[in-house]
Write an enzyme that holds these catalytic residues in place. Structure first.
Site, PDB file in Angstrom:
ATOM      1  N   HIS A 101     -14.562  -9.450  -0.136  1.00  0.00           N
ATOM      2  CA  HIS A 101     -13.303  -9.983  -0.662  1.00  0.00           C
ATOM      3  C   HIS A 101     -13.528 -11.279  -1.438  1.00  0.00           C
ATOM      4  O   HIS A 101     -14.584 -11.454  -2.042  1.00  0.00           O
ATOM      5  CB  HIS A 101     -12.292 -10.157   0.476  1.00  0.00           C
ATOM      6  CG  HIS A 101     -11.707  -8.843   0.928  1.00  0.00           C
ATOM      7  ND1 HIS A 101     -10.810  -8.735   1.950  1.00  0.00           N
ATOM      8  CD2 HIS A 101     -11.903  -7.588   0.482  1.00  0.00           C
ATOM      9  CE1 HIS A 101     -10.471  -7.461   2.118  1.00  0.00           C
ATOM     10  NE2 HIS A 101     -11.129  -6.756   1.243  1.00  0.00           N
ATOM     11  N   HIS A 153      -4.191  -2.399  -8.146  1.00  0.00           N
ATOM     12  CA  HIS A 153      -5.406  -3.136  -7.823  1.00  0.00           C
ATOM     13  C   HIS A 153      -6.547  -2.286  -7.323  1.00  0.00           C
ATOM     14  O   HIS A 153      -7.683  -2.480  -7.689  1.00  0.00           O
ATOM     15  CB  HIS A 153      -5.118  -4.238  -6.811  1.00  0.00           C
ATOM     16  CG  HIS A 153      -6.304  -5.108  -6.667  1.00  0.00           C
ATOM     17  ND1 HIS A 153      -7.192  -4.955  -5.634  1.00  0.00           N
ATOM     18  CD2 HIS A 153      -6.794  -6.043  -7.487  1.00  0.00           C
ATOM     19  CE1 HIS A 153      -8.162  -5.815  -5.829  1.00  0.00           C
ATOM     20  NE2 HIS A 153      -7.962  -6.480  -6.927  1.00  0.00           N
ATOM     21  N   HIS A 154      -6.283  -1.352  -6.465  1.00  0.00           N
ATOM     22  CA  HIS A 154      -7.344  -0.438  -6.075  1.00  0.00           C
ATOM     23  C   HIS A 154      -6.762   0.853  -5.525  1.00  0.00           C
ATOM     24  O   HIS A 154      -5.597   0.908  -5.139  1.00  0.00           O
ATOM     25  CB  HIS A 154      -8.315  -1.066  -5.071  1.00  0.00           C
ATOM     26  CG  HIS A 154      -7.845  -0.993  -3.657  1.00  0.00           C
ATOM     27  ND1 HIS A 154      -7.300  -2.060  -3.000  1.00  0.00           N
ATOM     28  CD2 HIS A 154      -7.845   0.027  -2.767  1.00  0.00           C
ATOM     29  CE1 HIS A 154      -6.983  -1.699  -1.777  1.00  0.00           C
ATOM     30  NE2 HIS A 154      -7.302  -0.444  -1.597  1.00  0.00           N
ATOM     31  N   MET A 206     -14.600  -8.778   4.049  1.00  0.00           N
ATOM     32  CA  MET A 206     -15.276  -7.516   4.322  1.00  0.00           C
ATOM     33  C   MET A 206     -16.706  -7.626   3.817  1.00  0.00           C
ATOM     34  O   MET A 206     -17.017  -8.503   3.011  1.00  0.00           O
ATOM     35  CB  MET A 206     -14.576  -6.353   3.610  1.00  0.00           C
ATOM     36  CG  MET A 206     -13.290  -5.930   4.293  1.00  0.00           C
ATOM     37  SD  MET A 206     -12.551  -4.470   3.553  1.00  0.00           S
ATOM     38  CE  MET A 206     -13.702  -3.219   4.013  1.00  0.00           C
ATOM     39  N   HIS A 256      -3.192   0.318  -3.743  1.00  0.00           N
ATOM     40  CA  HIS A 256      -2.816  -1.059  -3.448  1.00  0.00           C
ATOM     41  C   HIS A 256      -2.157  -1.648  -4.686  1.00  0.00           C
ATOM     42  O   HIS A 256      -2.785  -1.762  -5.728  1.00  0.00           O
ATOM     43  CB  HIS A 256      -4.075  -1.847  -3.073  1.00  0.00           C
ATOM     44  CG  HIS A 256      -3.835  -3.320  -2.915  1.00  0.00           C
ATOM     45  ND1 HIS A 256      -4.824  -4.198  -2.561  1.00  0.00           N
ATOM     46  CD2 HIS A 256      -2.721  -4.079  -3.058  1.00  0.00           C
ATOM     47  CE1 HIS A 256      -4.330  -5.427  -2.503  1.00  0.00           C
ATOM     48  NE2 HIS A 256      -3.066  -5.379  -2.809  1.00  0.00           N
ATOM     49  N   HIS A 284     -18.981  -4.087  -1.719  1.00  0.00           N
ATOM     50  CA  HIS A 284     -17.630  -4.648  -1.659  1.00  0.00           C
ATOM     51  C   HIS A 284     -17.487  -5.785  -0.651  1.00  0.00           C
ATOM     52  O   HIS A 284     -17.890  -5.669   0.503  1.00  0.00           O
ATOM     53  CB  HIS A 284     -16.638  -3.535  -1.298  1.00  0.00           C
ATOM     54  CG  HIS A 284     -15.255  -4.017  -1.100  1.00  0.00           C
ATOM     55  ND1 HIS A 284     -14.474  -4.438  -2.151  1.00  0.00           N
ATOM     56  CD2 HIS A 284     -14.507  -4.174   0.001  1.00  0.00           C
ATOM     57  CE1 HIS A 284     -13.307  -4.837  -1.680  1.00  0.00           C
ATOM     58  NE2 HIS A 284     -13.301  -4.678  -0.377  1.00  0.00           N
ATOM     59  N   TYR A 342       0.875  -1.163   0.000  1.00  0.00           N
ATOM     60  CA  TYR A 342       0.000   0.000   0.000  1.00  0.00           C
ATOM     61  C   TYR A 342       0.914   1.216   0.000  1.00  0.00           C
ATOM     62  O   TYR A 342       1.763   1.346   0.867  1.00  0.00           O
ATOM     63  CB  TYR A 342      -0.876   0.028   1.257  1.00  0.00           C
ATOM     64  CG  TYR A 342      -2.047  -0.916   1.193  1.00  0.00           C
ATOM     65  CD1 TYR A 342      -1.850  -2.290   1.233  1.00  0.00           C
ATOM     66  CD2 TYR A 342      -3.338  -0.434   1.095  1.00  0.00           C
ATOM     67  CE1 TYR A 342      -2.914  -3.160   1.162  1.00  0.00           C
ATOM     68  CE2 TYR A 342      -4.411  -1.298   1.029  1.00  0.00           C
ATOM     69  CZ  TYR A 342      -4.199  -2.660   1.060  1.00  0.00           C
ATOM     70  OH  TYR A 342      -5.258  -3.517   0.981  1.00  0.00           O
TER      71      TYR A 342
END
Ligand SMILES: *[C@@H]1O[C@H](CO)[C@@H](O)[C@H](O)[C@H]1NC(C)=O
Ligand SMILES: *[C@@H]1O[C@H](CO)[C@@H](O)[C@H](O)[C@H]1NC(C)=O
Ligand SMILES: *[C@@H]1O[C@H](CO)[C@@H](O)[C@H](O)[C@H]1NC(C)=O
Length: 596
Positions: free
Chosen positions: A430, A276-277, A503, A349, A428, A244
């Site tokens: 995972h 990735h995000h 999550m 990320h 959202h 991150y």
């Protein structure tokens, strides 16, 4: 004839969801895009005339488009109304074209069409797949050909179908994440029952929102657009699986209030698999200029200057698979006025599973804003499960549901008198997530959900633009239900920010703003222990191979008290502890018009 996509699953976590006790509801959303038009010069085909090497022109205007194969050989244009979707495919071939819908992105079961143009005649069949074999023609032909031709690009087919055709061989098109599957071949077949195999290279699958994608064609571009790029500057990504990385930005001073109306991802070419995000946070308090333009590794929050920890709100989120987001024309995210977001941290990320040493990245987010104010200021809240080990998903379950609640009490104090109108939702979870539903209750009755995705795809996380707004008013409550498939697990999975943890979060965008950033909840498991962490520990040690143990756990989850938190302005957190009473009446999806 279609395919299996093996996805590289990596983590996306809205790190900080549980610590964002900041002020005013932020405006937000999510973006992204990877639909960069890549035009390659490999002649994708066969004999005859050469192909043009660019994006083809649709035969008429369509609201949406997507390059399905990323090489520019297969383009899809589409448009939906209340009852139908009309598609147009442009494919670099003079042979056959396959297109369809699959629940899981695999070649079967699939609802497919096959078409080709030969000697000026278009052949087109509604088929279905039931195995790794040639598709079979449907008895009922419900996909209707409107137009077919071969042109300089290749083969063009335009066709339409009802959202619900009432044919068991067809898929019902809903607002779920839809996996479209595609294939093509350089040759025409003699007949639909004798299709030559398309091979491994000329086929694929892609997740799309067919009914709730946002579209540039829905807005008029203001005459004074300004943009700001939250971009990394040649960041050298470490040779670590997960990094991150954080950078700070200060928006230039604006003389008057502005509205952000669009944001788009900029993903550096070649780095699509690694970025990735992105989460963009803002601070409502003054941040000293000494923190401007910093760059630091913030994996697990390390290295973050104290002045920048805690007390921040999410401004926008982009995750892999998402595209450019356009706010509806009557809404904008306020910028430039006193108290509007000014100082930002962008957390990116990076995923680098093979520990490459040569990734250099300048990706980020570009926002567009205007001084031509739109009618309403937009706001955002998150709702869902506390990102904490109190979220427990037992192993060996095909469809375990985590339920979280945002109670009436939160909205009672946070909502303006006239309520708010919800226009978009971003859900959202995972890797184990298979479905997410953001539910809406009023006085014991469940209303139409804000979003209901029965085919959640971790690798396709796009914001859902609602086709009609939903009014949220005082007295209402919201719940987020996430469904997980843990059949491949042998131990419980806990809530947390990493890929291996789970999550369950939903973000709502609405207008006008409300006095809340979000609300989350957790079960207290008081039947197991009066100490929550002791209960979590004890549950973790259970023998999950026993179905009776898993049944007991579900019964506890259904009957336990939940602690719900409303995260209001500043550090204020309102806590409410009680059992959740299921609605007396659950929402029934409108029945189709199909004869039973
Ligand atoms: C929806 O689209 C279909 C196919 O283009 C068309 O036949 C139908 O009239 C449209 N319905 C409405 C309400 O516009
Ligand atoms: C809520 O439901 C109860 C029971 O059905 C009813 O008596 C009451 O009037 C309702 N309240 C509102 C505000 O609709
Ligand atoms: C909780 O404990 C009570 C009292 O021991 C018991 O009767 C009840 O069945 C328990 N509930 C669950 C869900 O285990």
């Amino acid at each position: 004839m279609f395919t299996v996509f093996i996805f590289l699953c990596v983590s996306f976590c809205l790190a900080g969801c549980e610590v964002t006790d900041t002020t005013e509801a932020a405006a937000v959303s999510h973006v992204a895009a990877v639909d960069k038009v890549t035009t390659t010069s490999d002649a994708a085909s066969t004999t005859g005339r050469p192909f043009q090497l660019q994006k083809p022109m649709p035969t008429r205007k369509f609201a949406h488009e997507s390059n399905l194969d990323k090489d520019g050989a297969y383009w899809l244009f589409w448009e939906a109304n209340q009852t139908h979707v009309t598609f147009e495919t442009h494919v670099k071939t003079r042979g056959y074209v396959g297109f369809g819908i699959s629940g899981n992105g695999q070649m079967f079961p699939g609802d497919v069409v096959v078409g080709w143009v030969k000697d000026g005649v278009t052949h087109f069949k509604d088929c279905h797949t039931t195995a790794h074999a040639m598709p079979q023609e449907d008895d009922s032909q419900d996909w209707v050909l409107l137009h077919g031709e071969e042109n300089d690009f290749g083969t063009v087919l335009r066709f339409t179908r009802k959202l619900d055709t009432c044919d068991d061989d067809d898929f019902k098109i809903t607002d779920d994440t839809i996996r479209v599957i595609f294939s093509y071949h350089p040759d025409d077949p003699a007949h639909v029952t004798s299709l030559p195999w398309h091979g491994l290279a000329r086929r694929g699958s892609r997740a799309l929102l067919l009914l709730s994608a946002t579209s540039a064609s829905a807005i008029t571009v203001p005459s004074d657009v300004q943009t700001f790029g939250f971009l990394k500057s040649n960041y050298h990504v470490p040779a670590a699986g997960t990094t991150y990385h954080c950078s700070t930005y200060r928006l230039p001073d604006l003389p008057t209030k502005h509205h952000m109306f669009k944001y788009e991802p900029y993903v550096q070419k070649g780095n699509e698999k690694h970025v990735h995000h992105i989460v963009l946070y803002f601070y409502n308090r003054e941040i000293d200029p000494q923190y401007d333009n910093l760059n630091f590794d913030c994996t697990m929050g390390k290295n973050t200057p104290d002045a920048l920890t805690g007390l921040r709100s999410i401004f926008l989120v982009w995750a892999v698979g998402g595209g450019t987001y356009y706010l509806p024309e009557h809404t904008g995210i306020p910028l430039g006025d006193h108290g509007d977001p000014k100082f930002f941290v962008m957390e990116t990320h990076y995923d680098n599973p093979t520990h490459k040493t040569d990734i250099v990245d300048s990706s980020g987010i570009i926002i567009s804003y205007t001084s031509q104010l739109r009618q309403h200021d937009a706001g955002m809240i998150y709702a869902g499960a506390d990102v904490y080990p109190t979220q427990i998903i037992p192993p060996y379950e095909k469809a375990f549901v985590t339920k979280s609640y945002c109670p009436e009490e939160c909205f009672q104090s946070a909502l303006p008198e006239t309520g708010v109108n919800v226009f978009a939702v971003f859900q959202h979870a995972h890797l184990l997530g298979t479905a997410i539903k953001t539910r809406h209750f009023r006085n014991g009755t469940e209303l139409e959900p804000f979003a209901d995705d029965k085919h959640y795809d971790f690798d396709f996380q796009d914001i859902r633009a609602r086709t009609h707004e939903i009014h949220l008013q005082k007295g209402d409550s919201v719940a987020v239900d996430c469904t997980y498939d843990s059949r491949l697990k042998t131990k419980p999975t806990y809530g947390g920010i990493s890929t291996q943890e789970e999550m369950c979060i939903s973000m709502l965008l609405f207008y006008p703003p409300m006095k809340m950033n979000g609300c989350t909840s957790k079960p207290l498991y008081e039947n197991v222990s009066t100490s929550l962490m002791d209960a979590v520990k004890a549950i973790g040690a259970w023998d999950w191979t026993q179905p009776s143990v898993r049944r007991r756990f579900k019964s506890i989850v259904d009957n336990t008290n939940h602690q719900m938190h409303c995260h209001a302005g500043g550090m204020k957190v309102q806590r409410i502890t009680r059992k959740i009473v299921p609605p007396t009446q659950t929402y029934q999806e409108p029945r189709g018009n199909c004869p039973t």
